[in-house]
Design a protein around this motif. Structure first.
Motif, short mmCIF file in Angstrom:
data_model
loop_
_atom_site.label_atom_id
_atom_site.label_comp_id
_atom_site.label_asym_id
_atom_site.label_seq_id
_atom_site.Cartn_x
_atom_site.Cartn_y
_atom_site.Cartn_z
N GLY A 203 0.79 -1.22 0.00
CA GLY A 203 0.00 0.00 0.00
C GLY A 203 0.82 1.27 0.00
O GLY A 203 0.26 2.36 0.19
N LEU A 204 2.14 1.17 -0.23
CA LEU A 204 2.98 2.38 -0.22
C LEU A 204 2.55 3.35 -1.31
O LEU A 204 2.28 2.96 -2.44
CB LEU A 204 4.45 1.99 -0.42
CG LEU A 204 5.11 1.17 0.70
CD1 LEU A 204 6.55 0.84 0.33
CD2 LEU A 204 5.05 1.90 2.03
N LYS A 205 2.49 4.64 -0.94
CA LYS A 205 2.09 5.69 -1.88
C LYS A 205 3.25 6.63 -2.23
O LYS A 205 3.38 7.06 -3.36
CB LYS A 205 0.95 6.52 -1.27
CG LYS A 205 -0.29 5.71 -0.89
CD LYS A 205 -0.90 5.01 -2.09
CE LYS A 205 -2.16 4.27 -1.69
NZ LYS A 205 -2.72 3.47 -2.81
N VAL A 206 4.06 6.97 -1.21
CA VAL A 206 5.22 7.85 -1.36
C VAL A 206 6.29 7.31 -0.41
O VAL A 206 5.95 6.83 0.68
CB VAL A 206 4.89 9.31 -0.99
CG1 VAL A 206 6.12 10.20 -1.17
CG2 VAL A 206 3.73 9.83 -1.82
N ILE A 232 5.73 4.57 -7.78
CA ILE A 232 5.32 5.59 -6.82
C ILE A 232 6.42 6.65 -6.74
O ILE A 232 7.58 6.39 -7.06
CB ILE A 232 5.08 5.00 -5.41
CG1 ILE A 232 6.38 4.39 -4.85
CG2 ILE A 232 3.96 3.95 -5.46
CD1 ILE A 232 6.28 3.94 -3.40
N LYS A 251 4.25 13.22 6.18
CA LYS A 251 2.80 13.14 6.35
C LYS A 251 2.41 11.68 6.56
O LYS A 251 3.22 10.78 6.36
CB LYS A 251 2.09 13.69 5.11
CG LYS A 251 2.37 15.16 4.82
CD LYS A 251 1.68 15.58 3.53
CE LYS A 251 1.97 17.04 3.21
NZ LYS A 251 1.33 17.46 1.93
N PRO A 252 1.16 11.40 6.93
CA PRO A 252 0.73 10.02 7.17
C PRO A 252 0.92 9.09 5.98
O PRO A 252 1.08 7.89 6.15
CB PRO A 252 -0.75 10.16 7.53
CG PRO A 252 -0.85 11.52 8.14
CD PRO A 252 0.10 12.36 7.36
N GLU A 253 0.89 9.64 4.76
CA GLU A 253 1.05 8.78 3.58
C GLU A 253 2.49 8.68 3.10
O GLU A 253 2.77 7.99 2.11
CB GLU A 253 0.17 9.30 2.43
CG GLU A 253 0.58 10.65 1.86
CD GLU A 253 -0.05 11.82 2.58
OE1 GLU A 253 -0.11 12.92 1.99
OE2 GLU A 253 -0.48 11.66 3.75
N VAL A 254 3.44 9.33 3.79
CA VAL A 254 4.85 9.32 3.37
C VAL A 254 5.63 8.29 4.17
O VAL A 254 5.94 8.49 5.34
CB VAL A 254 5.47 10.72 3.54
CG1 VAL A 254 6.95 10.68 3.14
CG2 VAL A 254 4.74 11.75 2.70
N ALA A 255 5.93 7.15 3.54
CA ALA A 255 6.70 6.10 4.18
C ALA A 255 8.17 6.50 4.27
O ALA A 255 8.64 7.40 3.55
CB ALA A 255 6.55 4.79 3.41
N CYS A 282 3.60 8.37 10.51
CA CYS A 282 3.27 7.35 9.53
C CYS A 282 3.77 5.99 10.03
O CYS A 282 4.94 5.88 10.40
CB CYS A 282 3.92 7.67 8.18
SG CYS A 282 3.73 6.36 6.93
N HIS A 284 4.36 3.31 8.38
CA HIS A 284 5.14 2.56 7.39
C HIS A 284 6.56 3.12 7.29
O HIS A 284 6.96 3.71 6.27
CB HIS A 284 4.43 2.60 6.04
CG HIS A 284 2.99 2.21 6.13
ND1 HIS A 284 2.56 1.09 6.79
CD2 HIS A 284 1.86 2.83 5.66
CE1 HIS A 284 1.24 1.00 6.72
NE2 HIS A 284 0.79 2.05 6.06
#
Length: 365
Positions: A203-206, A232, A251-255, A282, A284
């Protein structure tokens, strides 16, 4: 064969290269003696450039001379009274490397390739990237073996010309051998770590990758590998520079992937503190390095403790993620398809007489 097959081949080809290092480096040693260079340039693109940039500090140390790495498109001038060029291209057909060779054709040079592509036709001297065939696009063993190959060219030339004492040479060889012996166990430990974190990594986005010194150069290749396979946005940061602004974008979406300095490094504690903050934002966020993992997200590796063996240790987690996750998501061929379209449009690779690309290697060049 797939990426994981090639990842698991790395210990074998590493040992073979170490055993055959004298013959492997002989063409470079001969040329180095003849030119007696005062400056060494390595010209490469993509993963080959990342590998060359990672090898350059070690080469500079053992040869006692400046080693400059440049992408072909950014090589505007060559300095020194007796420069020597190394053109690195795993596939041997990158058109930008060919253009640079033609532009600086009067300077002594050696081609270093995994396959005898077009650049070998333009260069009198040749050394092999000792990796064997690697037919998938994103390169793994080609990266590690380009680094080891360049290391061995420098070591053998330094030994042959008296720039490196016999005792120092043997110490380097012993340490590199130890790193190679640990590689198989490190691969399997990394595979187990990836499986334990598989659901999150799918599920990694960034992703941000952070390291210092040699680990930064490895992070740059790791970012490229994840970008061209997971598709990504990724970025690699020097640890200290990361603190001066880029941390604001966590941010929460930045692994995060933190390539930890060894025990005793004054920045190890600071990087762990930053990692803990990142995890508070985050979940991750992963660490790579020596030591017993304190958390399932930490990937423990067997390391020699020497900075110059880190490429054979720290790159493995990014390689394994890049092999495993796209296969599960069904996108393992997506980057190749895009590269092939762009190759036809932009002439990235040299075409043979039939108009077809002779050796398409997305990301490797």
């Amino acid at each position: 064969m797939n990426m994981m097959d090639y990842i698991r081949e790395q210990p074998e080809v590493f040992a073979k290269a170490m055993a055959g290092r004298t013959a492997l480096a002989a063409p470079f040693v001969e040329l180095f003696r003849a030119v007696d260079p005062d400056r060494l340039y390595i010209v490469a693109s993509g993963t080959s450039r990342n590998a060359s940039a990672t090898a350059a500090p070690f080469m500079s140390q053992v040869l006692g001379m400046d080693v400059t790495v440049s992408a072909p498109s950014r090589l505007y001038a060559v300095y020194g009274q007796r420069p020597l060029m190394i053109y690195v291209s795993q596939g041997g057909n990158s058109t930008n490397t060919i253009a640079a060779m033609e532009r600086f054709a009067d300077i002594p040079a050696l081609a270093m390739t995994g396959d005898r592509g077009r650049i070998c036709d333009l260069c009198q001297h040749y050394a092999e990237i000792p990796c064997g065939p690697e037919t998938v696009g994103p390169k793994t063993k080609g990266y590690t073996m380009t680094i080891l190959g360049l290391y061995l060219l420098a070591l053998e030339a330094a030994k042959a010309t008296g720039r490196l004492a016999a005792k120092d040479y043997e110490n380097y060889i012993e340490t590199l051998t130890a790193a190679g012996r640990a590689m198989a166990a490190n691969v399997e430990a990394t595979v187990a770590w990836q499986k334990a974190n598989d659901e999150a990594q799918r599920g990694l986005k960034v992703a941000y990758l952070v390291g210092k010194g040699q680990a930064l150069r490895i992070a740059q290749e790791g970012a490229l590998k994840m970008q061209e396979t997971l598709l990504i946005p990724t970025a690699a940061f020097d640890f200290e520079e990361f603190l001066h602004g880029p941390t604001s974008s966590i941010k929460p979406e930045v692994a995060g992937f933190y390539l930890l300095p060894p025990e005793g490094d004054p920045d190890r504690r600071r990087m762990l503190d930053l990692m803990a903050y990142h995890r508070s934002v985050c979940p991750h966020v992963y660490t790579l390095g020596q030591g017993t993992p304190a958390d399932g997200r930490d990937c423990g590796l067997q390391v020699t403790g020497q900075w110059y063996t880190q490429p054979f240790e720290y790159i493995l987690p990014m390689q394994v993620i890049s092999a495993a996750v796209p296969a599960e998501l069904g996108i393992e061929n997506a980057s190749f398809a895009t590269f092939h379209k762009l190759d036809l449009l932009l002439n990235i690779k040299f075409k043979g007489a039939d108009g077809e690309t002779e050796y398409v290697q997305p990301g490797a060049h």
